[in-house]
Design an enzyme around this catalytic site. Structure first.
Site, PDB file in Angstrom:
ATOM      1  N   ILE A  15     -17.636 -27.771  23.422  1.00 44.24           N
ATOM      2  CA  ILE A  15     -18.830 -27.786  24.269  1.00 44.24           C
ATOM      3  C   ILE A  15     -18.618 -26.932  25.514  1.00 44.24           C
ATOM      4  O   ILE A  15     -19.541 -26.268  25.995  1.00 44.24           O
ATOM      5  CB  ILE A  15     -19.229 -29.230  24.639  1.00 44.24           C
ATOM      6  N   SER A  37      -6.749 -28.365  30.861  1.00 45.76           N
ATOM      7  CA  SER A  37      -6.812 -28.795  29.473  1.00 45.76           C
ATOM      8  C   SER A  37      -5.403 -28.887  28.920  1.00 45.76           C
ATOM      9  O   SER A  37      -4.557 -28.023  29.202  1.00 45.76           O
ATOM     10  CB  SER A  37      -7.647 -27.818  28.639  1.00 45.76           C
ATOM     11  N   LYS A  91     -22.478 -35.287  29.199  1.00 41.68           N
ATOM     12  CA  LYS A  91     -22.955 -36.536  28.610  1.00 41.68           C
ATOM     13  C   LYS A  91     -22.012 -36.998  27.500  1.00 41.68           C
ATOM     14  O   LYS A  91     -21.399 -36.140  26.826  1.00 41.68           O
ATOM     15  CB  LYS A  91     -24.395 -36.391  28.105  1.00 41.68           C
ATOM     16  N   ASP A 169     -23.426 -40.684  20.108  1.00 44.52           N
ATOM     17  CA  ASP A 169     -23.126 -39.463  20.856  1.00 44.52           C
ATOM     18  C   ASP A 169     -24.278 -38.472  20.735  1.00 44.52           C
ATOM     19  O   ASP A 169     -24.748 -37.959  21.756  1.00 44.52           O
ATOM     20  CB  ASP A 169     -21.812 -38.850  20.380  1.00 44.52           C
TER      21      ASP A 169
END
Length: 309
Positions: A15, A37, A91, A169
């Site tokens: 994403i 990350s 989200k 999700d």
């Protein structure tokens, strides 16, 4: 604000690469200076293993966009807010409703912006739909949100674990739209959750809501659907039928296609984030996540066949 906001990204997965990085690169108000990350790097910026290291090493950092799975997002957001950074949450904004409200309090205490983003609310048809529905008498709402989990979450075990939401999700995207466009608040009456025998979270769900006027609102989510996605919302009113298709990219009213402009969900999210930072405000709406929590609380669970990725 006239100066660019120095921003970092945490969680450099699909994403982030597909949506967040291009949106930031195309936004004149932000400058990407760092990434955090465990398993990925962003070319051209400083990279760190975790948010804490990024915060410690980047004194010029002003904001952080959190794209890691929701199970780890609270600790990341808390660290950033306590360091005085503005925070945008992909989200769902957290693994629980309460932790997001705790973060909102922390943002106020540290005079930082917190933005619980709902990208589907920024689909081009959503605000036109909201304006048309305002003041209308709603007779019924029907939501179909169905896709193939193997296409959208291949090999992502976190989605099946506690806090990962399972089919909610994607389903929470639909909930984020209807909580935005419907003129009255609504609440869950009953739910059915279909859970693979070898997984924790549901692969499908049927939800029945109502508002204070007794309007029936039905939502069906399914992760076993394909090859094409079915992301649609129909709202029947006394004045006609409103139809949102492909997640809000297309809008029809009584069969007539409306001109709603081009899709720019994630650029619009960063427009909103920049506006909030500029005005010293926050935007933390937990209502879509609250509906998911209610479904987990009230839903009857039905075991279905095992799911193997």
């Amino acid at each position: 604000m006239t100066e660019q906001v120095a921003i970092g990204i945490a969680g450099v997965g699909k994403i982030a690469r597909d949506q967040h990085l291009p949106a930031i690169a195309g936004h004149s108000g932000f400058k990407l200076i760092a990434g955090a990350s465990r398993n990925a790097r962003i070319d051209g910026v400083n990279n760190y293993q975790n948010v804490e290291d990024m915060l410690a090493a980047e004194p010029l950092l002003q904001a952080v966009s959190l794209c890691a799975p929701p199970q780890v997002r609270f600790s990341q957001a808390r660290a950033a807010l306590e360091a005085g950074k503005h925070v945008m949450l992909e989200k769902p904004p957290g693994a629980s409703v309460t932790e997001v409200t705790v973060l909102a309090d922390l943002a106020r205490q540290n005079q930082c912006t917190l933005f619980a983003s709902w990208h589907s609310r920024h689909a081009p048809g959503v605000e036109t739909a909201r304006a048309w529905l305002a003041g209308k008498e709603i007779k019924a709402v029907n939501v179909l949100w169905k896709e193939d989990v193997r296409r959208w979450h291949p090999g992502q075990d976190w989605i099946w674990q506690p806090g990962g939401l399972g089919v909610f999700d994607p389903g929470i995207n639909a909930l984020s739209i209807i909580t935005r466009i419907l003129p009255h608040a609504f609440f869950l009456k009953s739910a059915e959750l279909f859970v693979p025998a070898n997984r924790h979270n549901p692969i499908a769900a049927n939800l029945d809501f109502s508002d204070a006027l007794g309007t029936p609102i039905r939502a069906e989510f399914d992760w076993r659907f394909g090859p094409q996605e079915l992301w649609q919302i129909e709202v029947t009113t006394r004045d006609g039928l409103l139809h949102l298709a492909q997640g809000g990219k297309f809008l029809k009213i009584d069969g007539e296609m409306k001109d709603i402009g081009q899709e720019r969900e994630y650029p619009s999210l960063y427009d909103r984030f920049f506006e909030l930072i500029s005005t010293g405000a926050s935007d933390v709406d937990v209502s879509p996540l609250q509906h998911v929590a209610d479904a987990m609380l009230l839903g009857g669970r039905h075991e279905v066949e095992k799911f193997e990725d």
